[in-house]
Design an enzyme around this catalytic site. Sequence first.
Site, PDB file in Angstrom:
ATOM      1  N   SER A 294       0.839  -1.207   0.000  1.00 26.18           N
ATOM      2  CA  SER A 294       0.000   0.000   0.000  1.00 26.18           C
ATOM      3  C   SER A 294       0.866   1.247   0.000  1.00 26.18           C
ATOM      4  CB  SER A 294      -0.948   0.003   1.209  1.00 26.18           C
ATOM      5  OG  SER A 294      -0.297   0.493   2.362  1.00 26.18           O
TER       6      SER A 294
ATOM      7  N   ILE B  78       3.102   4.476   0.002  1.00 28.36           N
ATOM      8  CA  ILE B  78       4.374   4.872  -0.617  1.00 28.36           C
ATOM      9  C   ILE B  78       5.147   3.646  -1.112  1.00 28.36           C
ATOM     10  CG2 ILE B  78       6.594   6.018  -0.153  1.00 28.36           C
ATOM     11  CD1 ILE B  78       4.998   7.685   2.006  1.00 28.36           C
TER      12      ILE B  78
ATOM     13  N   SER C  30      11.344   9.713   8.151  1.00 24.32           N
ATOM     14  CA  SER C  30      10.238  10.677   8.175  1.00 24.32           C
ATOM     15  C   SER C  30      10.744  12.018   8.664  1.00 24.32           C
ATOM     16  CB  SER C  30       9.156  10.169   9.133  1.00 24.32           C
ATOM     17  OG  SER C  30       8.257  11.208   9.434  1.00 24.32           O
TER      18      SER C  30
ATOM     19  N   TYR D  53       7.235   6.610  16.988  1.00 22.54           N
ATOM     20  CA  TYR D  53       7.467   6.642  15.532  1.00 22.54           C
ATOM     21  C   TYR D  53       8.624   7.582  15.201  1.00 22.54           C
ATOM     22  CZ  TYR D  53       6.307   7.839  10.645  1.00 22.54           C
ATOM     23  OH  TYR D  53       6.354   8.086   9.290  1.00 22.54           O
TER      24      TYR D  53
ATOM     25  N   LYS E  80      12.395   6.791  13.743  1.00 19.68           N
ATOM     26  CA  LYS E  80      12.789   7.380  12.451  1.00 19.68           C
ATOM     27  C   LYS E  80      14.088   8.177  12.639  1.00 19.68           C
ATOM     28  CE  LYS E  80       9.455   5.785   9.915  1.00 19.68           C
ATOM     29  NZ  LYS E  80       9.700   4.994   8.715  1.00 19.68           N
TER      30      LYS E  80
ATOM     31  N   THR F  39      -1.828   8.562   2.299  1.00 21.10           N
ATOM     32  CA  THR F  39      -1.744   7.099   2.175  1.00 21.10           C
ATOM     33  C   THR F  39      -2.751   6.441   3.128  1.00 21.10           C
ATOM     34  OG1 THR F  39      -0.126   6.908   3.960  1.00 21.10           O
ATOM     35  CG2 THR F  39       0.754   7.209   1.724  1.00 21.10           C
TER      36      THR F  39
HETATM   37  N1  LIG Z   1       2.554   9.029   4.561  1.00 15.91           N
HETATM   38  C1  LIG Z   1       3.388   9.953   5.007  1.00 15.91           C
HETATM   39  O1  LIG Z   1       3.069  11.159   5.036  1.00 15.91           O
HETATM   40  C2  LIG Z   1       4.754   9.560   5.468  1.00 15.91           C
HETATM   41  C3  LIG Z   1       5.611  10.587   5.897  1.00 15.91           C
HETATM   42  C4  LIG Z   1       6.887  10.257   6.311  1.00 15.91           C
HETATM   43  C5  LIG Z   1       7.308   8.935   6.273  1.00 15.91           C
HETATM   44  N2  LIG Z   1       6.449   7.956   5.869  1.00 15.91           N
HETATM   45  C6  LIG Z   1       6.951   6.576   5.861  1.00 15.91           C
HETATM   46  O2  LIG Z   1       6.664   5.969   4.634  1.00 15.91           O
HETATM   47  C7  LIG Z   1       6.548   4.547   4.820  1.00 15.91           C
HETATM   48  C8  LIG Z   1       5.264   4.080   4.188  1.00 15.91           C
HETATM   49  O3  LIG Z   1       4.182   4.679   4.880  1.00 15.91           O
HETATM   50  P1  LIG Z   1       2.740   4.908   4.240  1.00 15.91           P
HETATM   51  O4  LIG Z   1       2.328   6.262   4.603  1.00 15.91           O
HETATM   52  O5  LIG Z   1       2.724   4.460   2.830  1.00 15.91           O
HETATM   53  O6  LIG Z   1       1.882   3.930   5.181  1.00 15.91           O
HETATM   54  P2  LIG Z   1       0.984   2.645   4.886  1.00 15.91           P
HETATM   55  O7  LIG Z   1       0.049   2.935   3.772  1.00 15.91           O
HETATM   56  O8  LIG Z   1       0.405   2.267   6.206  1.00 15.91           O
HETATM   57  O9  LIG Z   1       2.055   1.580   4.456  1.00 15.91           O
HETATM   58  C9  LIG Z   1       2.868   0.968   5.396  1.00 15.91           C
HETATM   59  C10 LIG Z   1       3.211  -0.397   4.894  1.00 15.91           C
HETATM   60  O10 LIG Z   1       4.094  -1.026   5.829  1.00 15.91           O
HETATM   61  C11 LIG Z   1       3.618  -2.335   6.039  1.00 15.91           C
HETATM   62  N3  LIG Z   1       4.065  -2.888   7.301  1.00 15.91           N
HETATM   63  C12 LIG Z   1       3.872  -2.399   8.547  1.00 15.91           C
HETATM   64  N4  LIG Z   1       4.430  -3.203   9.464  1.00 15.91           N
HETATM   65  C13 LIG Z   1       4.983  -4.241   8.778  1.00 15.91           C
HETATM   66  C14 LIG Z   1       5.698  -5.377   9.160  1.00 15.91           C
HETATM   67  N5  LIG Z   1       5.925  -5.650  10.440  1.00 15.91           N
HETATM   68  N6  LIG Z   1       6.142  -6.225   8.202  1.00 15.91           N
HETATM   69  C15 LIG Z   1       5.893  -5.976   6.908  1.00 15.91           C
HETATM   70  N7  LIG Z   1       5.201  -4.903   6.473  1.00 15.91           N
HETATM   71  C16 LIG Z   1       4.756  -4.039   7.406  1.00 15.91           C
HETATM   72  C17 LIG Z   1       2.120  -2.211   5.966  1.00 15.91           C
HETATM   73  O11 LIG Z   1       1.531  -3.490   5.784  1.00 15.91           O
HETATM   74  P3  LIG Z   1      -0.019  -3.778   6.188  1.00 15.91           P
HETATM   75  O12 LIG Z   1      -0.821  -3.213   5.047  1.00 15.91           O
HETATM   76  O13 LIG Z   1      -0.052  -5.254   6.293  1.00 15.91           O
HETATM   77  O14 LIG Z   1      -0.269  -3.071   7.468  1.00 15.91           O
HETATM   78  C18 LIG Z   1       1.982  -1.308   4.762  1.00 15.91           C
HETATM   79  O15 LIG Z   1       2.116  -2.033   3.567  1.00 15.91           O
HETATM   80  C19 LIG Z   1       6.598   4.298   6.327  1.00 15.91           C
HETATM   81  O16 LIG Z   1       7.894   3.899   6.705  1.00 15.91           O
HETATM   82  C20 LIG Z   1       6.292   5.676   6.902  1.00 15.91           C
HETATM   83  O17 LIG Z   1       6.868   5.844   8.155  1.00 15.91           O
HETATM   84  C21 LIG Z   1       5.186   8.234   5.468  1.00 15.91           C
END
Ligand SMILES: NC(=O)c1ccc[n+]([C@@H]2O[C@H](COP(=O)([O-])OP(=O)(O)OC[C@H]3O[C@@H](n4cnc5c(N)ncnc54)[C@H](OP(=O)(O)O)[C@@H]3O)[C@@H](O)[C@H]2O)c1
Length: 316
Positions: free
Chosen positions: A53, A55, A176, A202, A206, A237
């Site tokens: 899902s 990013i 992040s 979190y 990070k 996301t």
């Molecule tokens: N969105 C933002 O604004 C933002 C900003 C800064 C940094 N980030 C970073 O970007 C990355 C992606 O975040 P996102 O916003 O795209 O969130 P997301 O949609 O929740 O995606 C997170 C992904 O990580 C997976 N995951 C979580 N725990 C796991 C584990 N133990 N083993 C394997 N997979 C695991 C989730 O799987 P499930 O679907 O099974 O839960 C999901 O596919 C993260 O590291 C987040 O910290 C995001």
Amino acid sequence: MTFDVRTVVDDMLDRTVVLGYGRTGYALRSRGWTPLPPQALRGRTALVTGANSGIGKAIAAGLAELGAAVTLVVRDESRGAEAAAEIAASGSGPRPGVERCDISDLADVHRFAADFVERNERVDVLVHNAGVLPAARTESPQGHEICLATHVLGPLLLTERLAPVMAGGRVILVSSGGMYTQPLPTEDFEYKTGEYRGATAYARTKRMQVALLPTLSDRYAAEGISVHGMHPGWVDTPGVATSLPRFRTLTRPLLRTPAEGADTAIWLAATEVPSGRFWHDRRARPEHYLRRTRESDADRERLWRYCAAVAGLPER
Ligand SMILES: NC(=O)c1ccc[n+]([C@@H]2O[C@H](COP(=O)([O-])OP(=O)(O)OC[C@H]3O[C@@H](n4cnc5c(N)ncnc54)[C@H](OP(=O)(O)O)[C@@H]3O)[C@@H](O)[C@H]2O)c1
């Protein structure tokens, strides 16, 4: 002294946070970017964790579009298969493979890595994207705080186990901008004391990812493996919708698309840049904006010693 107006404006965007991290920053900065060569990653293999899902899925699609053979490393195989089918249907490139691994579970990381290395000759790009922002303190199967296990311990172990097949490759940690608010919790890496706040756990972990960049960069330099940190900005996301619904409601018009948030990770996978630095929107960025978050070399060493010990990483 030379004065580059574009660099000054770029820096100012970050100081405002909202403009720099949101879609405005991306729109302004990306105007000056050279497109990546088509098929820049043809013949390369890439693993992206948490790629079902948000990013991670966008990073996987972007790497596939550049010709890489991509594997989605997910904890739910059926959701991984849906993401792989979606990427293939979008015409991004070859259909990605799907492998199951819970990155927070050190035993599962060992199992996955051993199995993967047996079946695959090499990995060129490893993107540690899996992330969590928990509502309450929970622990991994080995008893580690879940953000530490997911963002730091699992990625450290997976990198170590894949390093033998990664000569000349690139490791990318998706951190992040939230880490700018937190120092290293040198007395309590497991967040056992004080009131637990998921957003703090979190951001602390990070921060740890970024603090470990020089150590990891040195550790794998002999194999020619480079290690990079990046932050995607604020991205709309499923993770943000679930974990930060109020933030999303307030900022939604400003948020980036997953593809925009994925851009710098994809660019790092396809571009030769110095190892050990922290990137955002295709530029190396400061690791600190606040004096109170700065750590010493001894603090970094303490973090490394703790993580290496509990993740079972050998001395080199
Ligand atoms: N969105 C933002 O604004 C933002 C900003 C800064 C940094 N980030 C970073 O970007 C990355 C992606 O975040 P996102 O916003 O795209 O969130 P997301 O949609 O929740 O995606 C997170 C992904 O990580 C997976 N995951 C979580 N725990 C796991 C584990 N133990 N083993 C394997 N997979 C695991 C989730 O799987 P499930 O679907 O099974 O839960 C999901 O596919 C993260 O590291 C987040 O910290 C995001």
